[in-house]
Design a protein around this motif. Structure first.
Motif, PDB file in Angstrom:
ATOM      1  N   GLY A  75      -2.547  -8.052  -4.925  1.00 47.61           N
ATOM      2  CA  GLY A  75      -3.540  -7.116  -5.433  1.00 47.61           C
ATOM      3  C   GLY A  75      -2.913  -5.779  -5.785  1.00 47.61           C
ATOM      4  O   GLY A  75      -2.073  -5.267  -5.038  1.00 47.61           O
ATOM      5  N   ILE A  76      -3.311  -5.227  -6.920  1.00 50.32           N
ATOM      6  CA  ILE A  76      -2.855  -3.894  -7.300  1.00 50.32           C
ATOM      7  C   ILE A  76      -4.045  -2.950  -7.250  1.00 50.32           C
ATOM      8  O   ILE A  76      -5.028  -3.110  -7.981  1.00 50.32           O
ATOM      9  N   ALA A  77      -3.951  -1.977  -6.349  1.00 48.09           N
ATOM     10  CA  ALA A  77      -4.994  -0.972  -6.177  1.00 48.09           C
ATOM     11  C   ALA A  77      -4.574   0.303  -6.886  1.00 48.09           C
ATOM     12  O   ALA A  77      -3.387   0.566  -7.080  1.00 48.09           O
ATOM     13  N   GLY A  78      -5.557   1.090  -7.243  1.00 49.22           N
ATOM     14  CA  GLY A  78      -5.247   2.371  -7.867  1.00 49.22           C
ATOM     15  C   GLY A  78      -6.434   2.917  -8.625  1.00 49.22           C
ATOM     16  O   GLY A  78      -7.321   2.168  -9.044  1.00 49.22           O
ATOM     17  N   VAL A  79      -6.449   4.204  -8.782  1.00 45.37           N
ATOM     18  CA  VAL A  79      -7.449   4.840  -9.631  1.00 45.37           C
ATOM     19  C   VAL A  79      -7.167   4.423 -11.069  1.00 45.37           C
ATOM     20  O   VAL A  79      -6.013   4.389 -11.502  1.00 45.37           O
ATOM     21  N   GLU A  80      -8.210   4.078 -11.797  1.00 39.30           N
ATOM     22  CA  GLU A  80      -8.007   3.625 -13.180  1.00 39.30           C
ATOM     23  C   GLU A  80      -7.285   4.691 -14.001  1.00 39.30           C
ATOM     24  O   GLU A  80      -7.451   5.883 -13.795  1.00 39.30           O
ATOM     25  N   GLY A  81      -6.460   4.231 -14.931  1.00 40.03           N
ATOM     26  CA  GLY A  81      -5.720   5.144 -15.794  1.00 40.03           C
ATOM     27  C   GLY A  81      -4.321   5.454 -15.304  1.00 40.03           C
ATOM     28  O   GLY A  81      -3.663   6.341 -15.838  1.00 40.03           O
TER      29      GLY A  81
ATOM     30  N   ASP B 169     -11.778  -1.656  -7.462  1.00 45.38           N
ATOM     31  CA  ASP B 169     -12.670  -1.827  -6.307  1.00 45.38           C
ATOM     32  C   ASP B 169     -11.804  -2.087  -5.078  1.00 45.38           C
ATOM     33  O   ASP B 169     -11.260  -3.178  -4.906  1.00 45.38           O
ATOM     34  N   LEU B 170     -11.697  -1.106  -4.221  1.00 44.50           N
ATOM     35  CA  LEU B 170     -10.817  -1.224  -3.060  1.00 44.50           C
ATOM     36  C   LEU B 170     -11.301  -2.303  -2.100  1.00 44.50           C
ATOM     37  O   LEU B 170     -10.487  -3.000  -1.481  1.00 44.50           O
ATOM     38  N   ASP B 171     -12.619  -2.458  -1.956  1.00 42.47           N
ATOM     39  CA  ASP B 171     -13.142  -3.529  -1.095  1.00 42.47           C
ATOM     40  C   ASP B 171     -12.673  -4.891  -1.595  1.00 42.47           C
ATOM     41  O   ASP B 171     -12.325  -5.774  -0.803  1.00 42.47           O
ATOM     42  N   GLU B 172     -12.679  -5.062  -2.901  1.00 36.20           N
ATOM     43  CA  GLU B 172     -12.238  -6.315  -3.511  1.00 36.20           C
ATOM     44  C   GLU B 172     -10.768  -6.576  -3.201  1.00 36.20           C
ATOM     45  O   GLU B 172     -10.387  -7.684  -2.816  1.00 36.20           O
ATOM     46  N   ILE B 173      -9.966  -5.569  -3.375  1.00 40.72           N
ATOM     47  CA  ILE B 173      -8.533  -5.691  -3.103  1.00 40.72           C
ATOM     48  C   ILE B 173      -8.291  -6.030  -1.636  1.00 40.72           C
ATOM     49  O   ILE B 173      -7.508  -6.938  -1.301  1.00 40.72           O
TER      50      ILE B 173
ATOM     51  N   GLY C  75      -3.305  -6.911   6.270  1.00 44.03           N
ATOM     52  CA  GLY C  75      -3.557  -6.487   7.642  1.00 44.03           C
ATOM     53  C   GLY C  75      -2.823  -5.232   8.047  1.00 44.03           C
ATOM     54  O   GLY C  75      -3.157  -4.618   9.065  1.00 44.03           O
ATOM     55  N   ASP C  76      -1.816  -4.828   7.265  1.00 42.02           N
ATOM     56  CA  ASP C  76      -1.060  -3.629   7.606  1.00 42.02           C
ATOM     57  C   ASP C  76      -1.655  -2.363   7.003  1.00 42.02           C
ATOM     58  O   ASP C  76      -1.277  -1.261   7.392  1.00 42.02           O
ATOM     59  N   ALA C  77      -2.562  -2.546   6.040  1.00 36.78           N
ATOM     60  CA  ALA C  77      -3.078  -1.388   5.309  1.00 36.78           C
ATOM     61  C   ALA C  77      -4.481  -1.035   5.757  1.00 36.78           C
ATOM     62  O   ALA C  77      -5.334  -1.921   5.932  1.00 36.78           O
ATOM     63  N   THR C  78      -4.723   0.236   5.959  1.00 35.41           N
ATOM     64  CA  THR C  78      -6.078   0.716   6.200  1.00 35.41           C
ATOM     65  C   THR C  78      -6.615   1.306   4.903  1.00 35.41           C
ATOM     66  O   THR C  78      -5.850   1.711   4.013  1.00 35.41           O
ATOM     67  N   ARG C  79      -7.929   1.348   4.801  1.00 39.93           N
ATOM     68  CA  ARG C  79      -8.555   1.937   3.621  1.00 39.93           C
ATOM     69  C   ARG C  79      -8.089   3.377   3.424  1.00 39.93           C
ATOM     70  O   ARG C  79      -7.814   3.817   2.302  1.00 39.93           O
ATOM     71  N   GLU C  80      -7.990   4.103   4.511  1.00 45.97           N
ATOM     72  CA  GLU C  80      -7.609   5.512   4.423  1.00 45.97           C
ATOM     73  C   GLU C  80      -6.179   5.671   3.919  1.00 45.97           C
ATOM     74  O   GLU C  80      -5.885   6.539   3.080  1.00 45.97           O
ATOM     75  N   GLU C  81      -5.279   4.831   4.414  1.00 44.16           N
ATOM     76  CA  GLU C  81      -3.882   4.946   4.002  1.00 44.16           C
ATOM     77  C   GLU C  81      -3.720   4.579   2.534  1.00 44.16           C
ATOM     78  O   GLU C  81      -3.007   5.257   1.780  1.00 44.16           O
TER      79      GLU C  81
END
Length: 235
Positions: A17-23, A191-195, A217-223
């Protein structure tokens, strides 16, 4: 540069999964993998082979499926029938065409009816136009087409954007099914929940770079949120 020095691997049986703000370069990254835009340097390797010289058609024929971020601009021919849209990408190959490259209309329609039933696309007929469907059913058509051709690598960009809950659950089930079938899945979503719920590995993209890669499992939403905004690099 929209994409700058990005390096990662997507393995079979994995959702990366690739997370990030669009753009932040996600769209350009996906288009480069799919073959829609050229690269200026670097390499893209698929099953150990460089695919830089492959056009979109060859990439699809070699097993790279693509669920684009904008189904109406890039995923469907809206004035065309579902039968036509479900054949796209294989429409020039047997059994969709017969001798002398004539279209096998009866096979194409039979194939469309089977696919519509298997993927629960809500439509009265395979002959209705794609533009007449709801957004969720349009997306089902795109997902059904890409999945039914059995890709080895599925690139899914913003796959649940603008769809209802039923379509969202369907798309999630198809991505998980692809992983269970040992396909490699590259999932790009704002969508971070999706990721977080789907990915085995998460890369965070910021200003064209992947600034952090997390195992499941190593990543928190905040991090992840800190890296998405560029703050994580300074923490």
């Amino acid at each position: 540069r929209a994409v700058d020095g990005v390096s990662f691997q997507v393995r079979e049986g994995e959702i990366f999964g690739i997370a990030g703000v669009e753009g932040n370069g996600q769209s350009q990254l996906v288009h480069a993998v799919a073959g829609a835009i050229p690269r200026t340097d670097g390499d893209i390797r698929y099953d150990g082979r460089s695919i830089l010289q492959w056009d979109v058609r060859r990439r699809r024929e070699q097993g790279i499926g693509h669920i684009p971020e904008d189904r109406q601009r890039f995923g469907l021919l809206l004035p065309f029938s579902l039968s036509d849209n479900l054949a796209l990408g294989r429409h020039h190959l047997p059994p969709f065409v017969g001798k002398l490259q004539f279209i096998n209309t009866s096979y194409k329609r039979d194939y469309a009816r089977r696919t519509i039933q298997e993927y629960d696309i809500r439509t009265p007929s395979e002959l209705v136009t794609a533009v007449s469907l709801s957004g969720g059913n349009q997306q089902r058509v795109v997902v059904a087409r890409e999945m039914s051709f059995e890709p080895r690598l599925l690139v899914a960009s913003q796959p649940t954007r603008g769809v209802d809950v039923g379509a969202m659950e369907f798309i999630y089930s198809q991505l998980l099914r692809a992983r269970a079938e040992r396909k490699a899945v590259l999932l790009v979503s704002a969508d971070l929940d999706e990721i977080l719920s789907l990915s085995d590995t998460i890369g965070v993209m910021y200003r064209g770079k992947i600034v952090k890669i997390f195992s499941r499992g190593d990543a928190t939403r905040e991090e992840i949120g800190l890296y998405m905004t560029g703050e994580g690099q300074h923490a």
